[in-house]
Every structure is written in C-alpha cells, then in structure tokens.
Design an enzyme around this catalytic site. Sequence first.
Site, PDB file in Angstrom:
ATOM      1  N   TYR A  79      -8.108   6.167  -4.875  1.00 50.03           N
ATOM      2  CA  TYR A  79      -8.105   4.743  -4.974  1.00 50.03           C
ATOM      3  C   TYR A  79      -6.363   4.312  -5.593  1.00 50.03           C
ATOM      4  O   TYR A  79      -6.225   3.044  -5.019  1.00 50.03           O
ATOM      5  CB  TYR A  79      -8.546   4.512  -6.584  1.00 50.03           C
TER       6      TYR A  79
ATOM      7  N   LYS B  18      -4.347   1.345  -3.598  1.00 50.74           N
ATOM      8  CA  LYS B  18      -3.998   0.036  -4.147  1.00 50.74           C
ATOM      9  C   LYS B  18      -2.504  -0.146  -3.896  1.00 50.74           C
ATOM     10  O   LYS B  18      -1.921  -1.273  -4.022  1.00 50.74           O
ATOM     11  CB  LYS B  18      -4.416  -0.081  -5.595  1.00 50.74           C
TER      12      LYS B  18
END
Length: 246
Positions: A152, A156
């Site tokens: 993740y 990002k």
Amino acid sequence: MSRVAVVTGASRGIGQAIAVALAEAGHRVAVGYRSGGPAARETLDLISQVGGEGLLVRGDVGVRADVDEMFTAVEDAFGPVELLVNNAGIVRDGLAVTLSDADWEQVLRTNLHGPFYCARRALRGMLRRRWGRIVNVGSIVGLLGSTGQVNYASAKAGLIGMTRSLAREVAGRNITVNTVVPGPIGTEILSELSPERLAELSRMAPMNRMGTPTEVAAAVTFLASEAAAFITGTTLPVDGGISMGG
C-alpha cells in the site's frame, strides 16, 4: 461553471464525500465503483438530495478495458470528462517477508496502475479541450511508510511521483494534477478497530483527532476548482499535522 466529474471508489467513505461535495459545487458526477452496488446507489441518492446530477459507472480501475467502458459511458451520458478524482483503492496488509505475490500485485494494480489508466483515458478529452483537473487521493502512509503495508505504501508513494510527472507533461494545456494525502480519517473502515487503537490513531496527529471525509472532500473540491488554476504537481496533506514530523 458546471463540469463533468468522475470519482472512482465513490460508493462510501472519502469517495462518497468527494462525490457529494463536487455535486454541491454544481458538477455532474459519475460515481465509480467496483462492488457494493447498494452503497453506490446511496451515493447517487445523496447527490440527488443536494440537487445534483449523478451517474453510476461500474468497473475495476485496474483493468484497462473496464476503464475505457466507464469513461465511454460517462461521455455518452454527460460529455467529455473534465474532472477526475482517483480515489479507488484496496488494502491487503501483511509483513513483507510473508506477503504473497497476489497481494502485492493486486494492491499495485488497483492503487497505482488504476489511477494511471484513468488519468491517461481522461487526458484524451482534457488535452483537446485545453482544460482539466486530476486529483489523486494518496495516503500519509505513502510519505511515512507503515509496518505491514509495504504494498500500500509503495503504491501511494508511486502516486505522488506519477502526479508530479503528469503535472509537468500537461501544465501547458491548462490541466492541473495534484495529490491530496489524508491522514487517519474517521470512516466505516475504522469502525472495526478497538477503542484503544482508535485513540492511538487520534494521538498521531498534533490536532489530537482523526479527520473527517468531508474535510478531505473540501481539499479535493478546491483543487478541482477554477480557483486552484495555478496549483499543480503539489502534495497536499490533510492529516492534522502528522506530516510535519517532530
């Protein structure tokens, strides 16, 4: 001025708040979702309640064919897409040493490949019209990292690099590309956490509380507006001061 907006991952939480806020600002909003049809219809109902016009578009942003079908449906119903908010995202947490290839690849596909596919598709019309706004929804995890979220956090962080590169490519056509970086936000995803963990998340921010979806939506709505015409390539934290460090 009323514009045509697409918000991915708009069936709940931050995405829902963004879709409603853009409708309140007078834009026609396509509510993008992959699953959770009832929740997406709730977003559509909220758009109607504020006097806005909405459209449901279903698809997986990590699949190029789905993205093309979604944008074609919006163009057929509303016209060329002028505002794009890349909000769709998933989590598949786990420590790096045990993280499966599938969990790594699926998070990157949805959270990084998806925003690129959507931006590339939206830019076709934006470049011709010489106007556009793209706002990517990142995460404080992309700036600071997080144990158990290497997939993740990588996606990002990559989103920030994508934002800056796209901003340079299209700035001459009156198109801006920015990233909003939320910190801990009080959404239903956090409802499963213990009171102790929720208190810990609140203490992360110097403001000593979690943010709200509407606060993130306000930042997105500003960056999507005419008033933000000279802001591009930026990373705007909405995190209660967490990214200040110290």
